[in-house]
Design a protein around this motif. Structure first.
Motif, short mmCIF file in Angstrom:
data_model
loop_
_atom_site.label_atom_id
_atom_site.label_comp_id
_atom_site.label_asym_id
_atom_site.label_seq_id
_atom_site.Cartn_x
_atom_site.Cartn_y
_atom_site.Cartn_z
N ASP A 184 6.29 -0.75 0.18
CA ASP A 184 7.12 -1.60 -0.66
C ASP A 184 8.53 -1.68 -0.08
O ASP A 184 8.79 -1.17 1.03
CB ASP A 184 7.14 -1.10 -2.11
N ALA A 185 9.43 -2.29 -0.79
CA ALA A 185 10.79 -2.49 -0.28
C ALA A 185 11.52 -1.19 -0.04
O ALA A 185 12.47 -1.12 0.74
CB ALA A 185 11.58 -3.37 -1.25
N GLU A 186 11.08 -0.10 -0.71
CA GLU A 186 11.71 1.20 -0.54
C GLU A 186 10.96 2.09 0.45
O GLU A 186 11.19 3.30 0.52
CB GLU A 186 11.82 1.90 -1.89
N ARG A 187 10.04 1.50 1.21
CA ARG A 187 9.24 2.20 2.21
C ARG A 187 8.36 3.27 1.58
O ARG A 187 8.07 4.31 2.19
CB ARG A 187 10.12 2.81 3.30
N LYS A 188 7.87 3.00 0.38
CA LYS A 188 6.89 3.85 -0.26
C LYS A 188 5.51 3.23 -0.09
O LYS A 188 5.33 2.03 -0.36
CB LYS A 188 7.20 4.03 -1.74
N LEU A 189 4.57 4.02 0.35
CA LEU A 189 3.21 3.52 0.60
C LEU A 189 2.40 3.53 -0.70
O LEU A 189 2.44 4.51 -1.45
CB LEU A 189 2.52 4.39 1.65
N HIS A 190 1.68 2.44 -0.96
CA HIS A 190 0.83 2.39 -2.14
C HIS A 190 -0.34 1.45 -1.88
O HIS A 190 -0.34 0.67 -0.93
CB HIS A 190 1.63 1.91 -3.37
N GLY A 191 -1.35 1.54 -2.75
CA GLY A 191 -2.52 0.69 -2.61
C GLY A 191 -2.24 -0.72 -3.09
O GLY A 191 -1.25 -0.99 -3.77
N VAL A 192 -3.14 -1.63 -2.73
CA VAL A 192 -2.96 -3.02 -3.08
C VAL A 192 -4.31 -3.61 -3.51
O VAL A 192 -5.36 -3.18 -3.05
CB VAL A 192 -2.36 -3.81 -1.89
N GLU A 193 -4.25 -4.56 -4.42
CA GLU A 193 -5.45 -5.19 -4.98
C GLU A 193 -5.98 -6.23 -3.99
O GLU A 193 -5.66 -7.42 -4.06
CB GLU A 193 -5.09 -5.85 -6.32
N ALA A 194 -6.79 -5.76 -3.06
CA ALA A 194 -7.31 -6.62 -2.00
C ALA A 194 -8.49 -5.92 -1.35
O ALA A 194 -8.77 -4.75 -1.63
CB ALA A 194 -6.22 -6.91 -0.96
N VAL A 195 -9.18 -6.66 -0.48
CA VAL A 195 -10.26 -6.09 0.34
C VAL A 195 -10.07 -6.58 1.76
O VAL A 195 -10.00 -7.80 2.00
CB VAL A 195 -11.66 -6.51 -0.18
#
Length: 303
Positions: A192-203
């Motif tokens: 994200d904009a703060e360079r935090k890694l997270h999952g995303v709703e996609a395949v």
């Protein structure tokens, strides 16, 4: 020889077949029997699809209304473990006891600016008739699209950018382990904009992820195993003809279905262009012949 094998969805579940654990295990057992024939003398990595499985988990999650449905990245992680477990077990029943196997949950980075997020195209889950699909879309906010004579849910399919676990995958391979990874195209993640890694709703497309995996592992061959024996021109017509040996530039001039053979050809072409090695698209049943240069459509650079 280092080989990356990308298993098509048919290796796990035949079209229209009930999504029972027994059916999936039976299909994986057949796939394992074929993969086992190319293990001796080679380093093998197995990737696989997960569309029907992640869709089923999404439906089961949505049925429990006391909590919000689990997001696709979490469901993708669950299917990687579930499918990897069965592949490991079935391969282990065929290979010597001393042969190590490992399944790695695999996070793959995507770009948050990828245009795919505005245009969902990747089918997941079971097939529906039109009326049911439209009802599900209205109730759950899904995007839907035709799939043959039926309809399925579609989600964004951003392009894979980076495989976070590439170093442990490489280390396991170098110690003789058969590695099952990047299942379902990997778990889609982004910063994200703060360079935090997270999952995303996609395949992520499984074949494109497998191509990236093969590139980063410096594989000698990428095998995209499906339910047909190669790439055809004029498919479904009396003039259809299987391509035996073809270059990425020649494939680029073909009009291929975006939802089936198109991503496979794109994945094979990217691997060949970036590595100079060979990719083969063909039937899982012919995998020993494919590795032996006697089957499939072989994608190579011009000599």
């Amino acid at each position: 020889m280092r080989i990356v094998i990308a298993l098509g969805g048919n290796a796990l579940l035949q079209r229209g077949e009930p999504m029972t654990a027994e059916n999936q295990r039976a299909n994986i057992r057949l796939a394992a029997e074929r993969i086992a024939t190319v293990v001796p003398g080679n380093e093998v990595v197995v990737a696989h699809g997960n569309g029907p499985q992640v869709g089923l988990l999404a439906l089961q999650s949505a049925a429990y209304t006391d909590v919000a449905p689990y997001p696709l990245d979490v469901l993708g992680a669950q299917t990687e473990a579930m499918i990897g477990y069965v592949i490991e077990q079935e391969l282990g029943n065929l290979l010597p006891f001393e042969q190590p196997l490992a399944t790695l949950l695999t996070m793959i980075e995507v770009d948050r600016e990828d245009p795919a997020f505005a245009h969902p195209t990747k089918p997941i889950g079971p097939i529906y008739d039109k009326e049911t699909a439209e009802l599900m879309a209205a109730e759950r906010g899904w995007s839907i699209a035709p799939d043959g004579d039926h309809f399925r849910r579609v989600v964004p399919s951003p392009k894979p950018q980076r495989i976070f676990e590439i170093r442990p995958i490489r280390q396991l391979l170098e110690r003789g382990t058969i590695v099952i990874c990047a299942g379902g195209g990997g778990i889609p993640t982004m910063y994200d904009a703060e360079r935090k890694l997270h999952g995303v709703e996609a395949v992520i497309d499984k074949d494109l992820a497998s191509s990236l995996l093969a590139q980063e592992l410096e594989a000698d061959m990428l095998v995209i195993a499906t339910d047909v024996d190669g790439v055809y021109t004029g498919w479904g017509t009396p003039q259809q003809q299987r391509l035996e040996r073809v270059t990425p530039d020649e494939l680029a001039g073909l009009d291929l279905p975006a939802g089936s053979m198109g991503p496979k050809v794109q994945a094979a072409s990217e691997f060949v262009r970036r590595t100079g090695k060979e990719a083969v698209i063909g039937s899982l049943a012919d995998i020993a012949l494919i590795v032996g240069d006697r089957a499939g459509t072989r994608v190579t650079n011009p000599h």
